[in-house]
Design an enzyme around this catalytic site. Sequence first.
Site, PDB file in Angstrom:
ATOM      1  N   LYS A 129      -4.022  -3.697   6.721  1.00 37.07           N
ATOM      2  CA  LYS A 129      -4.916  -4.718   6.736  1.00 37.07           C
ATOM      3  C   LYS A 129      -6.161  -5.031   7.940  1.00 37.07           C
ATOM      4  O   LYS A 129      -5.674  -3.813   8.736  1.00 37.07           O
ATOM      5  CB  LYS A 129      -4.336  -6.104   6.504  1.00 37.07           C
ATOM      6  CG  LYS A 129      -3.367  -6.207   5.779  1.00 37.07           C
ATOM      7  CD  LYS A 129      -3.872  -6.238   4.396  1.00 37.07           C
ATOM      8  CE  LYS A 129      -2.869  -6.877   3.467  1.00 37.07           C
ATOM      9  NZ  LYS A 129      -3.540  -6.846   1.723  1.00 37.07           N
ATOM     10  N   ASP A 164       0.964  -1.128  -0.050  1.00 37.13           N
ATOM     11  CA  ASP A 164       0.097   0.128   0.020  1.00 37.13           C
ATOM     12  C   ASP A 164       0.845   1.481   0.181  1.00 37.13           C
ATOM     13  O   ASP A 164       0.773   2.245  -0.699  1.00 37.13           O
ATOM     14  CB  ASP A 164      -0.689  -0.034   1.034  1.00 37.13           C
ATOM     15  CG  ASP A 164      -1.955  -1.147   1.360  1.00 37.13           C
ATOM     16  OD1 ASP A 164      -2.749  -1.287  -0.240  1.00 37.13           O
ATOM     17  OD2 ASP A 164      -2.595  -1.617   2.277  1.00 37.13           O
ATOM     18  N   ASP A 169       1.651  -2.185   4.736  1.00 33.72           N
ATOM     19  CA  ASP A 169       0.806  -2.840   4.397  1.00 33.72           C
ATOM     20  C   ASP A 169      -0.311  -3.060   5.018  1.00 33.72           C
ATOM     21  O   ASP A 169       0.001  -2.979   6.475  1.00 33.72           O
ATOM     22  CB  ASP A 169       0.470  -4.149   3.404  1.00 33.72           C
ATOM     23  CG  ASP A 169       0.403  -4.610   1.927  1.00 33.72           C
ATOM     24  OD1 ASP A 169       0.044  -3.268   1.374  1.00 33.72           O
ATOM     25  OD2 ASP A 169       0.064  -5.706   1.480  1.00 33.72           O
TER      26      ASP A 169
END
Length: 271
Positions: free
Chosen positions: A94, A76, A92
């Site tokens: 999540k 990301d 990232d």
Amino acid sequence: MTFDFIKIFNEKINTKNINWEVSALASPDGRIFSLGSDSKLIGRIFELISYNILQEIANENNFILLPSNQQTVYPDYTLMQNKNDKEKIAIDIKTTYRNFKKNGDISNYCFTLGSYASFMRNGTKNIMFPYNQYAKHYIIGFIYTRNEEATEGQIFQLEQIRQVPVPYKDVKVFVQEKYKISGEKPGSGNTENIGSYRTNNMDYLVNGSGPFAALGLSVFEQYWSGYPKYRSASKNYTSLDEYFKFCEKNGEDISELKRIYTYWKKTHTNE
């Protein structure tokens, strides 16, 4: 790499005392649209709030923060000093929501931690920069409880904003290295995504106490880069025990890894 992203991120969110709750979308004419409990939308909200924190961290530590240019491209966000930096940091975001058993206890938490069938195999597929240019891979994990009474698409006026129900509550956030919270199974039965270590003890996630935290990063990378694809006719292994047998058949001495894993299983439960 001496940059302690976990410590810095945690200090930021503790100092800011962030309210992660967002209840609605607004239009230029002052109308407010309520949100439902769609997990993708809620995940995007967490990404947007996190971006400002990550940008502050980048600015204060002389990093460039580069968001992914496509939704399916990992990670990301990339933190780096420049595009030639060989110690980039992958981040990232999540999310997962709490599932409750009939007795009110929480079922095991489970995150999907990204593909194991793309950049982990060839180094360049669906990733912003070559895999070997990343020194660290972090997961910012959000856990929340859904508000089942929240309905999407209801229209309110701006002065009614406090009447709009928030579609989630009890947000908990943690940050940890990806391999330390990885499990040995995919995130779901029909995807090629790494699943997190399944546990109902959030401390195991916060502290990074999954099996690969004990076995090491290199074992994590070897295990998941060789894990069979969903439709593979031949499967060399689908668990750590089978992986160890596979390694032994190939003449590898993994007696120490087996000893470490046996001890890990004895000291970790899902209670």
